[in-house]
Scaffold this motif. Sequence first.
Motif, PDB file in Angstrom:
ATOM      1  N   ALA A 216       0.013   7.707   5.384  1.00  0.00           N
ATOM      2  CA  ALA A 216       1.732   7.743   5.458  1.00  0.00           C
ATOM      3  C   ALA A 216       2.319   8.974   5.031  1.00  0.00           C
ATOM      4  CB  ALA A 216       2.185   6.456   6.042  1.00  0.00           C
ATOM      5  N   LEU A 217       1.621   9.521   4.309  1.00  0.00           N
ATOM      6  CA  LEU A 217       2.926   9.848   3.501  1.00  0.00           C
ATOM      7  C   LEU A 217       2.943  11.533   4.140  1.00  0.00           C
ATOM      8  CD1 LEU A 217       4.064  11.588   0.427  1.00  0.00           C
ATOM      9  CD2 LEU A 217       1.794  12.404   0.079  1.00  0.00           C
ATOM     10  N   GLY A 218       4.369  11.333   4.200  1.00  0.00           N
ATOM     11  CA  GLY A 218       5.296  12.299   5.592  1.00  0.00           C
ATOM     12  C   GLY A 218       6.040  13.387   4.013  1.00  0.00           C
TER      13      GLY A 218
ATOM     14  N   LYS B  28       0.791  -1.215   0.139  1.00  0.00           N
ATOM     15  CA  LYS B  28      -0.172  -0.107  -0.141  1.00  0.00           C
ATOM     16  C   LYS B  28       0.571   1.766  -0.131  1.00  0.00           C
ATOM     17  CE  LYS B  28      -4.018   1.093   2.415  1.00  0.00           C
ATOM     18  NZ  LYS B  28      -5.175   0.840   2.889  1.00  0.00           N
ATOM     19  N   ASP B  29       1.117   2.177  -1.006  1.00  0.00           N
ATOM     20  CA  ASP B  29       1.771   2.999  -1.351  1.00  0.00           C
ATOM     21  C   ASP B  29       1.509   4.456   0.153  1.00  0.00           C
ATOM     22  OD1 ASP B  29      -0.422   5.979  -1.568  1.00  0.00           O
ATOM     23  OD2 ASP B  29      -0.391   4.132  -3.245  1.00  0.00           O
ATOM     24  N   ALA B  30       2.329   5.373   0.860  1.00  0.00           N
ATOM     25  CA  ALA B  30       2.353   6.254   1.729  1.00  0.00           C
ATOM     26  C   ALA B  30       0.851   6.775   1.710  1.00  0.00           C
ATOM     27  CB  ALA B  30       3.218   6.569   1.740  1.00  0.00           C
ATOM     28  N   LEU B  31       0.186   7.520   0.372  1.00  0.00           N
ATOM     29  CA  LEU B  31      -0.828   8.485   0.453  1.00  0.00           C
ATOM     30  C   LEU B  31      -1.971   7.492   1.067  1.00  0.00           C
ATOM     31  CD1 LEU B  31      -2.033  11.113  -0.329  1.00  0.00           C
ATOM     32  CD2 LEU B  31      -1.728  10.416  -2.625  1.00  0.00           C
TER      33      LEU B  31
ATOM     34  N   ALA C 218      10.173  21.031   0.439  1.00  0.00           N
ATOM     35  CA  ALA C 218       9.612  19.121   1.211  1.00  0.00           C
ATOM     36  C   ALA C 218      10.113  17.836   0.543  1.00  0.00           C
ATOM     37  CB  ALA C 218       8.531  19.234   1.472  1.00  0.00           C
ATOM     38  N   VAL C 219      10.739  16.831   0.911  1.00  0.00           N
ATOM     39  CA  VAL C 219      11.182  16.092   0.679  1.00  0.00           C
ATOM     40  C   VAL C 219      10.198  14.495   0.891  1.00  0.00           C
ATOM     41  CG1 VAL C 219      12.652  14.191   0.067  1.00  0.00           C
ATOM     42  CG2 VAL C 219      13.807  16.617   0.304  1.00  0.00           C
ATOM     43  N   PRO C 220       9.201  14.059  -0.236  1.00  0.00           N
ATOM     44  CA  PRO C 220       8.247  13.246   0.405  1.00  0.00           C
ATOM     45  C   PRO C 220       8.952  11.640   0.495  1.00  0.00           C
ATOM     46  CG  PRO C 220       8.349  14.345  -1.823  1.00  0.00           C
ATOM     47  CD  PRO C 220       8.655  14.472  -1.696  1.00  0.00           C
ATOM     48  N   VAL C 221       8.711  11.281   2.064  1.00  0.00           N
ATOM     49  CA  VAL C 221       9.253   9.780   2.905  1.00  0.00           C
ATOM     50  C   VAL C 221       7.927   9.901   3.209  1.00  0.00           C
ATOM     51  CG1 VAL C 221      11.349  11.557   3.233  1.00  0.00           C
ATOM     52  CG2 VAL C 221       8.752  11.231   4.882  1.00  0.00           C
ATOM     53  N   ASP C 222       7.895   8.603   3.713  1.00  0.00           N
ATOM     54  CA  ASP C 222       6.799   6.961   3.719  1.00  0.00           C
ATOM     55  C   ASP C 222       6.850   7.094   4.936  1.00  0.00           C
ATOM     56  OD1 ASP C 222       5.318   5.369   4.877  1.00  0.00           O
ATOM     57  OD2 ASP C 222       5.291   3.761   2.838  1.00  0.00           O
TER      58      ASP C 222
END
Length: 283
Positions: free
Chosen positions: A23-25, A16-19, A187-191
Motif C-alpha cells: 500500500a505504499l503510494g 503492517k507497514d505500507a510497503l 513525491a511524498v510517500p503515503v499509505d
Amino acid sequence: MAPVSPSKDFVSLESKDALSAGALGFMPRLLVMTTLPHRRPASHRFERVNGRHTLRVSAPRRVGLPYGTYPRLLLAYLTTEAVRTKSPKINLGATPNDLARSLGLSTISGPRGTAHRLQEQLRRLLWMRLEWQTSLGLVPRSSGSGFLTAGGAAWLKQLRRLLPRRPTWRSQIVLSQDFFKEITRSAVPVDLRAIRHLQRSPLAIDLYVWLTYRMSYLKKPTLVPWKGLQDQFGAGYSRPRDFRARLCARLPHVFDVYPKVRLRRTSTGLWLLPSPTHVGPRS
C-alpha cells in the motif's frame, strides 16, 4: 493548550507497514503543500498559497475545475504509478470501473454512480492547467506550468468539439514531461490504506498527507496559525470560525489512521510536535 486525541473508533494500520502491505503510494508535493478545491468552485480559476508555495489552477468554463475526493485519489494513483514504473505512460484500465477498483472504490452503476463521477473528475483533471512556484524570499526557487498530460493545449483543442458529448474512455494517458518530472522528483510517500479510509473527506485526506510530510522534517514544536491553515486548506470558507470547526472535526479521523502524530490545538493555531512520519522516505 488542548491536545487532540484519537477517536475510539481507531483503525490501526500499524500492524503492517505500507510497503509490506503493498500500500505504499505517493502524492505530488506541490499538491500536498497547496491543495485542490474541496467543493465545486464557482469560478474556473483557483489559487492556493502556503507560505512560499503558490498553486494556480484554471480550466475552461464549460469543463470546470476538479474538486472533492476523486481528484485526490486519482493524483495518488498517477503519482504512484509514475514513481513505480519510472514512465510518464500511465495505464488506467480498460474501463472506468477498472480504474475505480484500482483506487479502492466500490463500483456503483448509474448516472450518479462511481464510474460516471470518476470519469467526470478525471476529465476535469486532464483539462486543468497548473502553475506552481516555490520562492526563497522574493526570489522564485522553482516553478512550472502546464497540463497534466502530454500534448497540452494542442491535444485539448482537438477534443474541444467533443465537449457536449459523452466522454470517451482512454485506457492510457501520457503525463507531460514537466508534470512527470515535478511529481517524481518530489513525491511524498503515503499509505494508500489511510487515504482510502479517509475518502469521505477531501479535507481529511489533505490533512493526512500534509502531516506525514511535515513530520518527515519537523525538528521542533512549530505553530501554524489558523490564518495560514485556512489559506492552505480552506479558501472556500468565508468565515474563519467555520473553517476552524470543520478542520477540528476532521482531525480525529486523521488520528484514526495516523495515531502517532502529535498536535496541540490552541486559540492561535495548531502546534505541530515532532512525531514519527507515517511513511518513511524512499530508499
